[in-house]
Design an enzyme around this catalytic site. Structure first.
Site, mmCIF file in Angstrom:
data_model
loop_
_atom_site.group_PDB
_atom_site.id
_atom_site.type_symbol
_atom_site.label_atom_id
_atom_site.label_comp_id
_atom_site.label_asym_id
_atom_site.label_seq_id
_atom_site.Cartn_x
_atom_site.Cartn_y
_atom_site.Cartn_z
ATOM 1 N N ASN A 157 48.487 8.272 4.985
ATOM 2 C CA ASN A 157 49.344 9.456 5.008
ATOM 3 C C ASN A 157 49.597 9.987 6.410
ATOM 4 O O ASN A 157 50.554 10.733 6.633
ATOM 5 C CB ASN A 157 48.715 10.572 4.158
ATOM 6 N N CYS A 331 46.268 18.680 5.087
ATOM 7 C CA CYS A 331 45.053 19.103 4.392
ATOM 8 C C CYS A 331 43.883 19.299 5.338
ATOM 9 O O CYS A 331 42.861 19.861 4.971
ATOM 10 C CB CYS A 331 44.679 18.079 3.319
#
Length: 412
Positions: A157, A331
């Site tokens: 990611n 995140c």
């Protein structure tokens, strides 16, 4: 917009994507007109139940699942990761207590591994190559008779590197070990065929394909031994209890259908924009490098590092210039620590701290790429002039350290 004011350039689609207007239009009736509970036996529940199963079939079709019932809806990819990894580990712990993963997984997966360690499981982290590849040979060496599960993401990611999922899937089938794949960054962007790839469990996210937040799914291949991690009313085959988020699931299904139809053309368009950004950045900014594999990467991902400058300062300056990007996974970005992905790839800490991630999306244009390329060199120049880690200062510090080491050596 005031005259002369330019629209912002948004290139942080990995953090959040806008809901496609076509998706929103499909969702709207399920907030008011068709609000019934799909578990109800009366007429108000029949239309939501039909929409739920249609969305399930659409998501299954996107990944070539054999049966739509193999798709279990969740509240997002993090929940799907928890259900898939914990569910298999807990169900199979009588047969083995060993799990294999990589050092560059999403933080949700890494934190699940920490949880499993506290439950008595042994975790092996396979290190990646400098380009962010998980070598199947290295992974195979990590698998042993006590191994019950291997979890490797489809594409990273942060740096975008696509993993050799087919090769890993084949070797795990031969060893009869369950294979979980976090496909949130990749699904809807590159073709995925769970049957051909030998995947047993796969996590998906709606928002990563321009659907609503708060909706995701876990693909569970028929025959996979999986234990529910939450108990409730038995929805979603008893694996994910709780009233289904029908508007979100309907939007997810529509987003999956759009992605399936437009993947080839949109992937080619994004790849061209990405390559234009990469070429321009490496040509215009001295001491810049591309993180991840140069070609085997997601079509929308370009992750760079810049020597002698700090990533957070770049983000703030680009934001002032009207450009939205990220320094690492959204995140983990609040921690202000270097990316664990880059560190695992062997990137020095000071360079890992200079990383900036550009993720392109459905509404980015060539003009926006050129605008970024226009402003980036000046941002870097200004920050390097202010930085204590400039080339001159770094050379001076190294020289001073060398003289000090030589002096200390003579004293001893």
């Amino acid at each position: 917009m005031a005259e002369g004011q330019r629209a912002r350039v948004y290139m942080d689609y990995a953090a959040a994507s806008p809901v496609d207007p076509r998706v929103l239009e499909r969702m709207m009736p399920y907030f008011d007109e068709r609000f019934g509970n799909p578990a109800s036996l009366h007429g108000a529940g029949r239309e939501p139940k039909k929409a739920l199963e249609e969305a399930r079939a659409r998501v299954a079709k996107l990944i070539n699942a054999k049966r739509k019932e193999e798709v279990v809806f969740t509240a997002g990819a993090t929940e799907a990761n928890n259900l898939g990894i914990k569910g298999v580990a807990m169900r199979m712990r009588g047969e083995g207590n060993h799990v294999v993963t990589s050092g560059i997984e999403h933080i949700s997966v890494l934190n699940i591994m920490k949880y499993l360690q506290k439950q008595g499981f042994e975790i092996t982290y396979v290190p990646p190559t400098e380009d962010g590849f998980v070598d199947p040979a290295e992974l195979e060496r990590a698998v042993r008779k006590e191994t019950v599960l291997v979890s490797v993401m489809f594409a990273n990611n942060e740096i975008g590197t696509l993993q050799p999922i087919a090769e890993i899937g084949r070797l795990l089938q031969e060893k009869d070990v369950y294979f979980h794949v976090d496909a949130a960054p990749a699904a809807g962007k590159v073709p995925i065929d769970v049957e051909a790839l030998g995947i047993d469990l796969m996590s998906l996210s709606s928002n990563d394909m321009y659907g609503p937040k708060g909706a995701g799914a876990l693909y569970v291949k028929d025959g996979t031994k999986l234990e529910a991690v939450e108990q409730g009313g038995g929805q979603e085959r008893g694996l994910r209890s709780g009233s289904e988020n029908i508007p979100g699931i309907v939007g997810f299904g529509e987003a999956a259908e759009i992605a399936r139809g437009e993947m080839a053309s949109e992937g080619a368009r994004l790849s061209a924009l990405r390559d234009r950004l990469v070429r321009g950045m490496l040509e215009r900014v001295e001491d810049s490098s591309l993180n991840g594999h140069p070609t085997k990467r997601l079509p929308n991902n370009a992750n760079f590092r810049f020597k002698f400058v700090e990533g957070e300062a770049m983000l703030l300056n680009l934001d002032i210039m009207g450009v939205s990007v990220s320094s690492s996974s959204p995140c983990t970005s609040k921690s202000l620590l270097p990316s664990h992905v880059l560190l695992a790839c062997g990137i020095p800490t000071e360079e890992a701290q200079s990383a900036v991630q550009f993720t392109l999306g459905r509404w980015n244009t060539e003009e926006e790429v050129d605008r970024v390329l226009d402003v980036m060199p000046e941002v870097i120049r200004k920050l390097r002039a202010m930085s204590p880690f400039s080339r001159e200062n770094v050379d001076e510090m190294r020289s001073t350290a060398g003289h000090r080491d030589a002096h200390d050596h003579c004293d001893h």
